[in-house]
Design a protein around this motif. Sequence first.
Motif, PDB file in Angstrom:
ATOM      1  N   ARG A  18       0.840  -1.205   0.000  1.00  0.00           N
ATOM      2  CA  ARG A  18       0.000   0.000   0.000  1.00  0.00           C
ATOM      3  C   ARG A  18       0.869   1.248   0.000  1.00  0.00           C
ATOM      4  O   ARG A  18       0.621   2.209  -0.725  1.00  0.00           O
ATOM      5  N   VAL A  19       1.946   1.234   0.820  1.00  0.00           N
ATOM      6  CA  VAL A  19       2.843   2.385   0.888  1.00  0.00           C
ATOM      7  C   VAL A  19       3.525   2.599  -0.457  1.00  0.00           C
ATOM      8  O   VAL A  19       3.641   3.726  -0.954  1.00  0.00           O
ATOM      9  N   PHE A  20       3.962   1.477  -1.070  1.00  0.00           N
ATOM     10  CA  PHE A  20       4.650   1.592  -2.351  1.00  0.00           C
ATOM     11  C   PHE A  20       3.702   2.125  -3.426  1.00  0.00           C
ATOM     12  O   PHE A  20       4.078   2.974  -4.240  1.00  0.00           O
ATOM     13  N   ALA A  21       2.458   1.639  -3.409  1.00  0.00           N
ATOM     14  CA  ALA A  21       1.486   2.099  -4.396  1.00  0.00           C
ATOM     15  C   ALA A  21       1.211   3.591  -4.225  1.00  0.00           C
ATOM     16  O   ALA A  21       1.091   4.332  -5.199  1.00  0.00           O
ATOM     17  N   SER A  26       2.492   9.206  -6.493  1.00  0.00           N
ATOM     18  CA  SER A  26       2.942  10.587  -6.335  1.00  0.00           C
ATOM     19  C   SER A  26       4.341  10.822  -6.896  1.00  0.00           C
ATOM     20  O   SER A  26       4.786  11.964  -7.001  1.00  0.00           O
ATOM     21  N   ALA A  27       5.047   9.739  -7.255  1.00  0.00           N
ATOM     22  CA  ALA A  27       6.419   9.874  -7.747  1.00  0.00           C
ATOM     23  C   ALA A  27       6.428  10.344  -9.198  1.00  0.00           C
ATOM     24  O   ALA A  27       5.467  10.143  -9.941  1.00  0.00           O
ATOM     25  N   ALA A  28       7.533  10.971  -9.557  1.00  0.00           N
ATOM     26  CA  ALA A  28       7.666  11.456 -10.932  1.00  0.00           C
ATOM     27  C   ALA A  28       7.876  10.299 -11.902  1.00  0.00           C
ATOM     28  O   ALA A  28       7.556  10.408 -13.076  1.00  0.00           O
ATOM     29  N   SER A  29       8.395   9.185 -11.408  1.00  0.00           N
ATOM     30  CA  SER A  29       8.657   8.053 -12.292  1.00  0.00           C
ATOM     31  C   SER A  29       8.722   6.768 -11.477  1.00  0.00           C
ATOM     32  O   SER A  29       8.838   6.789 -10.250  1.00  0.00           O
ATOM     33  N   TRP A  30       8.659   5.650 -12.179  1.00  0.00           N
ATOM     34  CA  TRP A  30       8.809   4.332 -11.560  1.00  0.00           C
ATOM     35  C   TRP A  30      10.190   4.212 -10.909  1.00  0.00           C
ATOM     36  O   TRP A  30      10.333   3.680  -9.818  1.00  0.00           O
ATOM     37  N   THR A  31      11.216   4.727 -11.572  1.00  0.00           N
ATOM     38  CA  THR A  31      12.579   4.657 -11.032  1.00  0.00           C
ATOM     39  C   THR A  31      12.665   5.411  -9.713  1.00  0.00           C
ATOM     40  O   THR A  31      13.270   4.931  -8.748  1.00  0.00           O
ATOM     41  N   GLU A  32      12.080   6.600  -9.651  1.00  0.00           N
ATOM     42  CA  GLU A  32      12.124   7.392  -8.416  1.00  0.00           C
ATOM     43  C   GLU A  32      11.447   6.658  -7.266  1.00  0.00           C
ATOM     44  O   GLU A  32      11.938   6.666  -6.135  1.00  0.00           O
ATOM     45  N   ALA A  33      10.316   6.005  -7.532  1.00  0.00           N
ATOM     46  CA  ALA A  33       9.609   5.260  -6.484  1.00  0.00           C
ATOM     47  C   ALA A  33      10.456   4.099  -5.982  1.00  0.00           C
ATOM     48  O   ALA A  33      10.510   3.825  -4.778  1.00  0.00           O
ATOM     49  N   GLN A  34      11.148   3.407  -6.904  1.00  0.00           N
ATOM     50  CA  GLN A  34      12.011   2.298  -6.486  1.00  0.00           C
ATOM     51  C   GLN A  34      13.149   2.790  -5.595  1.00  0.00           C
ATOM     52  O   GLN A  34      13.457   2.178  -4.574  1.00  0.00           O
TER      53      GLN A  34
END
Length: 219
Positions: A18-21, A26-34
Amino acid sequence: LMHNESDRTSHAPPARLRVFATALSSAASWTEAQLELLGDQMIWEYETVDPKLLDGHSPAIEFTPEAWQWEMIQAADRDASLLVTAPTSSGKTFIASYIIRKVLRKDPSGVVVFVLPTKALVNQCYAELMLDTEEIPTAEVGVVKTVRDSIGVFTADTKVNNEKANVLICVPQILNILLTSPQRALDGWHERLRYAIVDEVHKLEDEEAYEHLLHLLPC
């Protein structure tokens, strides 16, 4: 993301998912979220050296280098020339600090020239090195130096301690001038030159000053 069987029995997604989702939305990109949430789980693929190899090493190395960084250190210890190609922020610039300390410690009259492509980068490097106040014992009994007190800057606009500096920061055009200067030759400056650290050397494809510099350096 993997989660255990107890998570699967619940209708709600696991907390970490849930936190990751939420972060991903809200992240600019998938890479930033990782990078934000999964950095601690990413596998570090580079081999590090045995910390025992660093015991008693001079100059001291305050971290455990990777194998390729250790190769740089060994090349510097042999006074060998080397070409380093690595991504930004991967840890290659530390060798400049290592070489500066090596020369100050073993050869108090030696000179290290740090070549950067622009005056702005020269000023930035100068400001960073001015913060280095660590006392370095030299080969001369009772003589201690600091990086801060050993720095000089030489650009078209700025000249600070450029004749007596052990660590001279400049642009490639200036070092070309110094290497062909009869006065510097008469003053013995050429004989004192121990290392040239050339940053952004790939620019030789577009800038003749870099190509001239590599031809002139007595390596």
